[in-house]
Structure formats: C-alpha cells, structure tokens
Write an enzyme that holds these catalytic residues in place. Structure first.
Site, PDB file in Angstrom:
ATOM      1  N   LYS A 141     -19.961   6.219 -18.935  1.00  0.00           N
ATOM      2  CA  LYS A 141     -20.065   6.482 -20.374  1.00  0.00           C
ATOM      3  C   LYS A 141     -20.521   5.249 -21.155  1.00  0.00           C
ATOM      4  O   LYS A 141     -21.056   5.369 -22.240  1.00  0.00           O
ATOM      5  CB  LYS A 141     -18.738   7.014 -20.903  1.00  0.00           C
ATOM      6  CG  LYS A 141     -18.413   8.391 -20.324  1.00  0.00           C
ATOM      7  CD  LYS A 141     -17.182   9.008 -20.938  1.00  0.00           C
ATOM      8  CE  LYS A 141     -16.945  10.412 -20.398  1.00  0.00           C
ATOM      9  NZ  LYS A 141     -16.523  10.428 -18.974  1.00  0.00           N
TER      10      LYS A 141
HETATM   11  C1  LIG Z   1     -16.768  11.607 -18.187  1.00  0.00           C
HETATM   12  C2  LIG Z   1     -16.776  11.455 -16.710  1.00  0.00           C
HETATM   13  C3  LIG Z   1     -17.290  12.472 -15.862  1.00  0.00           C
HETATM   14  C4  LIG Z   1     -17.800  13.798 -16.390  1.00  0.00           C
HETATM   15  O1  LIG Z   1     -19.008  13.673 -17.106  1.00  0.00           O
HETATM   16  P1  LIG Z   1     -19.479  14.822 -18.119  1.00  0.00           P
HETATM   17  O2  LIG Z   1     -20.691  14.279 -18.789  1.00  0.00           O
HETATM   18  O3  LIG Z   1     -18.332  15.061 -19.061  1.00  0.00           O
HETATM   19  O4  LIG Z   1     -19.789  16.032 -17.289  1.00  0.00           O
HETATM   20  C5  LIG Z   1     -17.313  12.223 -14.494  1.00  0.00           C
HETATM   21  N1  LIG Z   1     -16.824  11.071 -13.972  1.00  0.00           N
HETATM   22  C6  LIG Z   1     -16.329  10.092 -14.751  1.00  0.00           C
HETATM   23  C7  LIG Z   1     -15.803   8.865 -14.100  1.00  0.00           C
HETATM   24  C8  LIG Z   1     -16.280  10.237 -16.140  1.00  0.00           C
HETATM   25  O5  LIG Z   1     -15.762   9.260 -16.904  1.00  0.00           O
END
Ligand SMILES: *Cc1c(COP(=O)(O)O)cnc(C)c1O
Length: 512
Positions: A141
C-alpha cells in the site's frame, strides 16, 4: 471491382473522419460514478473519494497506450506516462505531475530499491514474484500512498485560498501505517488514525506511533475492536456540520488515485519478466478489497498484453464464490493469518462490475442496492460470462498457505509472507489444473514476512523463525524500537474522537 472500390472509398472516408475526429477533439480525462451519470474532474474524484450517490469514481473512458514505448523507461518515467493519460493538464500541468511522480519514485529515500518494485524469480517454486514491499512500512500500500500524500499536498496548495483537510481513518494495521507514512509532514493535511489498542501487531503499532511529524495523530482506542474504530470514523463523516468544519477526507482503498498509482507496476514488472522469457504472462493477485487486481485490469485494458489475471483469496472467499457462479453473497468474516485479506465485501469490486455491465450505472446501482438490502445479488449471465473472460479465481486455505510458506523456504531459501503465499499457492494450483499451458506466473508479493512473524512461526516452526529473525530481520524494524513514540488514547465513542479533533486541530474549512 466497383463494389470493392466503393467499399475502399467508404473505408478511407471513415478512416479520415475518425482521424479528424481524433485531432479535433482530444479526449480530456473525466470521471463518473458507478451509480449515476456524473462528470467530475480528476481532482474532484480524488478529493471527494466517494461519490455523493454512494458509488465509486471511474474514468469515463480508459486510454490506450503504446506499451512498447515504455519498455526502456525507469519506474518514475513509466508512472508519469500513465498518469498523464488520466490527469488533464487543467488539473495538474504535466510537467508538475512528473515532478510529483519523481519526488515519489525517483528521489524518495523511503523506497529501499531503485527499481521500486523488482520482480525476482523463484526457480524451484517455478513462479516469478513482483516484490511490492520495499516502501517504508514493508507492504504494497506504500507504493500508492507515497504518491497520494504528494498529490494531495499539490492539489490543496493550488486552491485559492489554499485548502486544508483532516484525513480520518480506522485501521487494523497495514493501511493506517502506510497512510501515516504517506501523509506525514505534508502541508495542508492533518491525519488522525484510530486503531484498537493492543490488537495490532507490535511492529505495526510502532510503525504508526514512531512517526514524529506534528500533523500525525495516532489514536489507540481503549477496549475497542477494529469495528468500533470504523464506526467512530463513519459517525464523524455522517455528522455533516463536523465534517464540513474540519474538511474531513478519507484515503481508503476506493480512492481513484490509489488505483491509478498501482497500474504502473504491472507495466514495469511485465517488462522485467520479458527480459527473461517470452512466455505469456499471468498475474496472480492476493486479493481483499480488489484494489490491486483492479489496477491490473486497467493495465490490460490500456493495452498491456496480460494473458490472464487471477484473483487469489483466503477462506473469506466472497470473490471466489462469485467467479464460480455469478452470485455475490455476503457472509461473516473469519479471522485468518492473512488479516489484510479478511473482508466480507470487497469495496473496489463495484468498479469491475460496472465495467462488466458495459459502464451501465443504472444497472450497477440496482445490483448494489439489492446487495445492501438482501446481502446478495446474482449477476445476469452475459455480464458474468464477461467477468470469466477477464479473470479467473482461486481460493487458498489456511493449511495451504502454511504449506506453501514451508515449501518455498525449503526449495528456494525464500520466506514468503502469508498474504504472498496465498498468491503463490494459487499459482501452483493453476499450474496443476492446466499442465499443458506454458505461461509465466507472476505473483504479487504484497508484504514482507517480518511483518507477520507469528504466522511465519506457525508455518515454519520456532527454530527456523529464530534463525531468520537473527539473520534476515530488517534493520528498520530494530531501529524503530529505539525511537520515541507519540500516541493519544481515546475512549471507544464518537464523542471522544470529535473532542480530540476539536482540541488538536483548528477548524480548517474556513481557514484562509
Ligand atoms: C491490502 C492488502 C492486500 C489486499 O489488497 P486489495 O487491494 O485490498 O485487494 C493483500 N495483502 C496485503 C499485505 C495487504 O496489505
């Protein structure tokens, strides 16, 4: 003969008309809601986050790009070329936009690799891994939120008079720390993040509370669950007077700028894989709120030759069930060792649905309203067939996650984080299902293993974990243990968070 000549003439005319039309009216990127026809600019879509009808903002048309042109470019240059197609000059002059992108991906000391998102190969496991965890909080993110902070700062400074916002959010761990590291120190932005006291991992808590910038407020909520924190945030937003007084804003995963930023790494990774193999490329994406995989879908529509996109879910499998029979049906959440994928509804899925319905906002609105009332809808067969052509899905159990972590460690001496292991296990299932298909599976590595040390221990045992912590634990995680922390405890009530904001943050909406 004559017929052919006439046909050719007509074709030529149509061709020149189309070219003329293209020259006369260049497409200016604009945005609409998934639930009603609207026309919003890029900055409106980004600063509003959610449309006033409850829908999500989507581009009114998806631009195409000559992808071969991008092959030799750096991460930052690829990002710039893509973003320019979605951001009109009127919102951000393109030179300034490239400046924001360079500040985020080229000169930003918080990314630990020059490549930003390197793609490596696990030879024995026989998959490639797109590593997305080289940012400040060691999860994917960061890649979008580092850009979002710079983007917000620019858009707010541009307003006359300059505008200030208060970002308020709740987190169970990952999103909150990424948001804090993206927004820390940015002019015009205050950031208040709530989390359940004692219920986020120690590393995650330190990643939030050791940020010293004055515009960041980390608030552990006493005797609160994540749902309590989320309710507190929702009630703040519902209070119209309060919302307006502080210009409340959200940076959750439905923000269009986050999706946009994530499109880049599909291109960059594709080019890196191409240097090693000419096999068709399949991306496998550990999925929760559908943001990451949606970015892959846009990359494909822009012209990147992605052979297939795979939605990998854990046992909270609303998406996997959907891809089996076209029924989208809400169930309770089961906590797993992949907490960032523990969802009961997948918020960005609505954008995919809208596109699969041929950008039909009325139909999307009707289905979402049915879902809100009955917790279920059935997608009409033609649209469901389209979904199946765009993506495939695979569900991975807790036992399979652990087994994959153990196997990849033994085979390749590489420790997967549990979320990443969902993707790798899904890829292995598909390789077994289609043994004659000669394709390259590229799994998105969404977090670093050290963030989820407990789950690692459960998968590979305490002895191996101790060894890995001793030899491979990121120094950054040790360093933050020495730093002073700053946090503000709150009661689990909306009154307590509102009083806190009133106390700490001057009313911003009217500030010149
Ligand atoms: C947020 C997250 C996901 C999921 O991603 P999305 O875009 O919500 O589908 C998967 N793995 C990790 C480590 C995350 O922080």
């Amino acid at each position: 003969m004559l017929v052919t000549a006439v046909a050719l003439g007509v074709a030529a005319l149509a061709f020149s008309r189309r070219n003329l039309a293209r020259k006369a009216a260049p497409v200016i990127p604009s945005y609409t809601s998934t639930r009603s026809r609207q026309s919003k600019t890029f900055e409106e879509a980004v600063l509003l986050g959610l449309a006033n009808d409850g829908g999500l903002f989507c581009p009114t048309s998806v631009p195409c790009i000559d992808f071969a042109k991008l092959e030799k470019l750096s991460y930052s240059e690829v990002a710039g070329e893509i973003f320019k197609l979605y951001v009109p000059e009127a919102s951000i002059p393109h030179q300034a936009l490239q400046g924001l992108v360079d500040k985020t991906y080229l000169t930003n000391p918080l990314f630990r690799t020059r490549k930003v998102t390197p793609t490596i190969r696990l030879e024995q496991t026989n998959v490639s891994l797109m590593e997305l965890f080289h940012g400040p909080t060691f999860a994917f993110k960061d890649i979008a939120l580092q850009f979002l902070g710079n983007l917000f700062e620019f858009l707010l400074a541009k307003k006359q008079p300059a505008m200030k916002i208060t970002v308020v959010g709740a987190t169970s761990g990952d999103t909150g720390s990424s948001a804090i590291h993206g927004l820390a120190g940015k002019t015009g932005i205050n950031c208040v993040i709530l989390f359940p006291k004692g219920r986020v991992s120690p590393v995650q808590e330190l990643q939030m509370t050791t940020v010293a910038d004055e515009n960041v407020f980390c608030c552990p909520v006493r005797d609160g669950t994540f749902d309590d924190c989320q309710d507190m945030v929702k009630l703040c937003f519902k209070d119209e007077k309060f919302r307006a007084k502080y210009n409340l804003a959200a940076v959750n995963s439905i923000n269009w700028a986050r999706i946009l930023a994530q499109i880049t790494y599909y291109f960059v990774s594709y080019f890196e894989v191409r240097q090693r193999t000419s096999k068709p490329v399949v991306f496998v994406v550990p999925t929760g709120n559908f943001g990451d995989i949606l970015a892959g879908y846009y990359a494909k529509r822009m012209g990147l030759p992605i052979h297939k996109l795979v939605v990998a879910t854990n046992e909270n499998d609303i998406l996997d069930r959907f891809f089996q029979n076209g029924a989208y049906e809400r169930r309770e959440v089961t906590p797993t060792i992949t907490p960032s994928m523990d969802i009961c509804v997948s918020s960005n899925f609505e954008r995919f649905l809208y596109h699969m319905l041929g950008d039909d906002a009325e139909q999307t609105r009707a289905l979402m309203s049915e879902f809100e009332q009955t917790k279920r809808f059935q997608l009409p067969a033609p649209a469901f067939a389209k979904c199946k052509r765009e993506m495939e899905s695979s569900m991975v159990t807790e036992a399979e996650i652990r087994a994959q972590m153990k196997r990849t460690l033994e085979q390749d001496a590489y420790l997967l984080d549990p979320h990443t292991a969902v993707g790798v296990a899904a890829a292995k299932k598909l390789q077994a299902k289609y043994p004659s298909e000669d394709v390259e599976y590229v799994c998105l590595a969404t977090a670093h293993w050290a963030k989820f040390a407990d789950a690692v221990e459960g998968a590979v045992g305490p002895k191996v974990t101790t060894e890995w912590v001793a030899n491979h634990f990121p120094q950054e995680f040790e360093k933050i243990k020495q730093l002073p922390t700053r946090s503000f405890e709150l009661e689990p009530t909306v009154a307590s968070v509102q009083a806190f904001i009133q106390d700490k943050i001057p009313a911003t909406a009217t500030t010149a």
